[in-house]
Design a protein around this motif. Structure first.
Motif, mmCIF file in Angstrom:
data_model
loop_
_atom_site.group_PDB
_atom_site.id
_atom_site.type_symbol
_atom_site.label_atom_id
_atom_site.label_comp_id
_atom_site.label_asym_id
_atom_site.label_seq_id
_atom_site.Cartn_x
_atom_site.Cartn_y
_atom_site.Cartn_z
ATOM 1 N N ARG B 70 -5.868 -0.284 -13.818
ATOM 2 C CA ARG B 70 -5.346 -0.738 -12.514
ATOM 3 C C ARG B 70 -5.477 0.320 -11.422
ATOM 4 N N ARG B 71 -5.135 1.557 -11.752
ATOM 5 C CA ARG B 71 -5.172 2.616 -10.731
ATOM 6 C C ARG B 71 -6.604 2.870 -10.264
ATOM 7 N N ALA B 74 -7.743 -0.004 -8.163
ATOM 8 C CA ALA B 74 -7.111 -0.005 -6.836
ATOM 9 C C ALA B 74 -7.795 0.970 -5.878
ATOM 10 N N LEU B 95 5.580 0.706 4.022
ATOM 11 C CA LEU B 95 4.591 -0.240 3.486
ATOM 12 C C LEU B 95 3.220 0.424 3.356
ATOM 13 N N GLU B 97 2.582 3.580 3.267
ATOM 14 C CA GLU B 97 2.645 4.720 2.344
ATOM 15 C C GLU B 97 2.499 4.247 0.891
ATOM 16 N N LEU B 98 3.081 3.076 0.597
ATOM 17 C CA LEU B 98 2.984 2.534 -0.764
ATOM 18 C C LEU B 98 1.537 2.227 -1.138
ATOM 19 N N ALA B 99 0.738 1.905 -0.121
ATOM 20 C CA ALA B 99 -0.649 1.510 -0.387
ATOM 21 C C ALA B 99 -1.450 2.631 -1.033
ATOM 22 N N PHE B 101 -0.555 4.490 -3.420
ATOM 23 C CA PHE B 101 -0.012 4.760 -4.765
ATOM 24 C C PHE B 101 -1.066 5.215 -5.777
ATOM 25 N N ALA B 102 -2.224 4.558 -5.767
ATOM 26 C CA ALA B 102 -3.245 4.848 -6.782
ATOM 27 C C ALA B 102 -3.777 6.281 -6.669
ATOM 28 N N TYR B 104 -1.728 8.919 -5.781
ATOM 29 C CA TYR B 104 -0.654 9.895 -5.987
ATOM 30 C C TYR B 104 -0.554 10.283 -7.457
ATOM 31 N N PHE B 107 4.611 12.487 -10.088
ATOM 32 C CA PHE B 107 5.782 12.873 -9.294
ATOM 33 C C PHE B 107 5.406 13.222 -7.855
ATOM 34 N N GLY B 108 4.125 13.061 -7.511
ATOM 35 C CA GLY B 108 3.681 13.480 -6.179
ATOM 36 C C GLY B 108 3.766 12.371 -5.158
ATOM 37 N N GLY B 109 3.443 12.718 -3.927
ATOM 38 C CA GLY B 109 3.461 11.743 -2.844
ATOM 39 C C GLY B 109 2.209 11.886 -2.014
ATOM 40 N N PRO B 110 2.208 11.334 -0.822
ATOM 41 C CA PRO B 110 1.008 11.394 0.013
ATOM 42 C C PRO B 110 0.684 12.802 0.497
ATOM 43 N N GLN B 154 -4.947 1.664 1.744
ATOM 44 C CA GLN B 154 -5.340 1.792 0.324
ATOM 45 C C GLN B 154 -6.714 2.456 0.223
#
Lengths: 336, 262
Positions: B70-71, B74, B95, B97-99, B101-102, B104, B107-110, B154
């Motif tokens: 999936r990742r 995506a 919203l 920022e969630l896009a 996800f694949a 990150y 435990f990380g973020g953007p 994304q």
């Protein structure tokens, strides 16, 4: 962002104050200096030290555990099902635990420790039956999880009916069991906390790791999968974590219903829908709510001590009414 | 490139797609067109591996889609469903920022680059400076553009959209499709989108796949595909197809009206 930080700060402060108040206030008021002394220089001969360490501390820790686990369970279930009524209490977890404990005592004469294990098993089974009934009723074709809520109500009614049948058949234990069944945060259950605390910690850890995919799941399974979430795995892992976490909370002190249902709704306007801030906010707010409710239950109606679960149900019911009116019906009026 | 080869799909015992073979050319906007229930949305869902195939294969650059995690998928393919839901209190900033996800870590973020991308995505759809606004408080047109911004954030090279201009008024239909068309022209993306309106299709699409009853009736460039014959075959409509200002216009004739009235 600022509102989120302020809320998390305020909730942390409230938790610390409520925790210290819980240790200090009671039938006898222990001065704060003596509360700290009970930890730093415990004197076995000192009555106040014993009260703080062996009665109030376990009670406070149980309140924190139950509040945090139930509130986090509620917010995760509401996000996963995209249904505002989802919570451990509405999905068969509480009723399953109650039926197994009462049935276990009646049929097998279970002791206090075995009652805790029975409650955990009942919570797990209650939830699994609820999901099985919902799947049979067409959960996969139901985007808002209504079938899950309805099957939760059905399974809960059935399990509470079974528990009531056992209660009526056993008048000698009725009083004790009724107290547990209405949610009794009490130091007598400290042993169960010692046995089960790791389940709650593990549950919260798993949910924290899954915080971002869980937030994406609140957009719907297809949108989440499109963004890269393994929907099946995240759903299974998070449901297992919620089921065991909230099951262990019910096992300790009985079904405390409204924390899981109401606290996520109280928190959301301040921290938003994201679980990265939502989970810690729910944990802090849920723990504080249980501590404050327990303190009020002990102090407000002296010389009588009310069951914390009953007080939480009363306050939670009113809070839920306000939430529905203000945020849900209110939103519909504004956008409609 | 996405290729569907002899794809069949069934919901329970009801077959939806029969032996569908299609290739979606990179950096072009392909419209899936056909009557309600002909399998357009199911074809997109099959590409996304949301529905199991009862036959055939779907590949992305030769690799079977269902074997891609999936990742990883995506990062290559983004999908906008027909009905996009957003929970209350979620902001536009959250919203988009969630896009990402694949991209990150656990435990990380953007990253700073991701944040730049989010800013650009909102800017492209005309919602710059509105990151703090709740998605559910936006107007219908803004809300749809918010989800297109999510798709842009994304940062996938292939974008699948299921009726992206549904529920929008004419002005927003044109503005949104213009935006989607720019994704192929200016940003090199491959777009496959379900559309209902043939005139919007001829105005914005490069290629068309026309479907009926789970089968592909015609596919190719707009001029090759949208003809009186294919429109009659797919929609049971006697339509005039003529050129105006360099593009095809489809005007349903009397036969169509009679059919509907009957």
């Amino acid at each position: 962002m600022t509102r989120r930080v302020v809320f998390l700060g305020a909730a942390t402060l409230l938790l610390v104050v409520a925790f210290l108040a819980q240790l200090s206030i009671g039938a006898i008021t222990v001065p704060m200096g003596n509360v700290f002394a009970a930890f730093w220089s415990f004197d076995p001969q000192n009555y106040e030290h014993n009260v703080v360490l062996y009665q109030r501390l376990p009670r406070a820790l149980i309140a924190v555990y139950v509040g945090a686990l139930m509130a986090c369970g509620g917010t995760v279930l509401q996000g996963l099902t995209r249904n505002p009524l989802a919570a451990p209490s509405t999905l068969g977890i509480n009723a399953g635990a109650a039926a197994f404990v009462v049935g276990g005592i009646h049929l097998l004469d279970l002791g206090l420790a075995a009652q805790g294990a029975a409650a955990l098993a009942g919570a797990v089974l209650g939830f699994l039956v609820c999901v099985a009934v919902a799947r049979f009723a067409g959960l996969s074709r139901d985007p808002r999880g209504l079938s899950l809520i309805l099957s939760g109500a059905l399974v809960s009614m059935l399990l509470v009916g079974i528990a009531n049948a056992f209660l009526l058949a056993d008048p000698s234990r009725r009083t004790d069991l009724l107290s547990w069944m209405s949610g009794n945060i009490n130091h007598v259950y400290a042993d169960r906390l010692t046995s089960f605390w790791w389940i709650g910690v593990l549950s919260l850890f798993v949910l924290a790791v899954l915080a971002r995919p869980l937030t994406l799941m609140s957009l719907g399974p297809e949108q989440a999968a499109s963004a890269g979430v393994d929907v099946k795995r995240v759903t299974r892992l998070s449901l297992a974590a919620v089921m065991l976490g909230s099951g262990s909370a019910v096992a300790i002190c009985g079904p405390v219903a409204f924390v899981g249902l109401v606290v996520p709704h109280l928190v959301r306007p301040f921290v938003g829908q994201g679980q990265i801030a939502g989970l810690p906010a729910c944990a802090l707010a849920g723990a504080s709510a249980c501590l404050v409710a327990d303190l009020a239950a002990r102090q407000a109606f002296q010389p009588y001590v009310l069951n914390t679960g009953i007080l939480l149900d009363l306050v939670g019911g009113l809070a839920f009414f306000v939430i529905v009116k203000r945020y849900y019906l209110g939103t519909a009026e504004r956008t409609g | 490139m996405i290729e569907a080869s002899r794809v069949s799909v069934a919901y329970g015992h009801t077959p939806i797609l029969f032996d569908v073979t299609a290739r979606f050319t990179p950096r072009r906007l392909t419209a899936l067109v056909g009557p309600n229930g002909c399998g357009k949305s199911t074809l997109l869902k099959a590409i996304m591996d949301f529905v199991p195939l009862t036959g055939g294969t779907i590949t992305l650059d030769g690799e079977e889609i269902r074997s891609i995690g999936r990742r990883k998928l995506a990062r290559r393919v983004a999908y906008l469903p027909q009905e996009s839901h957003c929970p209350d209190y979620m902001t536009l900033g959250e919203l988009v920022e969630l896009a990402g996800f694949a991209r990150y870590s656990l435990f990380g973020g953007p990253s700073a680059k991701d944040r730049e991308l989010f800013h650009d995505a909102l800017d492209i759809v005309g919602l710059a400076g509105m990151a703090h606004r709740q998605v559910n408080r936006l107007s219908g047109g803004q809300r749809q553009r918010a989800f297109i911004a999510m798709i842009l954030a994304q940062d996938a090279e292939i974008v699948l959209m299921d009726e992206p201009v549904n529920h929008l008024d004419m002005k927003y239909q044109y503005a949104t499709l213009d935006l989607i068309g720019n994704l192929t022209r200016n940003r090199g993306k491959t777009v496959v989108t379900v559309l209902h309106d043939l005139n919007l299709t001829t105005a914005f699409a490069d290629d068309v796949v026309m479907m009926r009853d789970g089968r592909i009736v015609a596919s190719g460039s707009v001029r090759e595909t949208v003809t009186q014959d294919t429109v009659a075959q797919v929609f049971d409509l006697d339509a005039d197809i003529f050129e105006r200002d360099g593009r095809l216009v489809c005007l349903p004739g009397a036969k169509g009206r009679e059919t509907i009235a009957a």
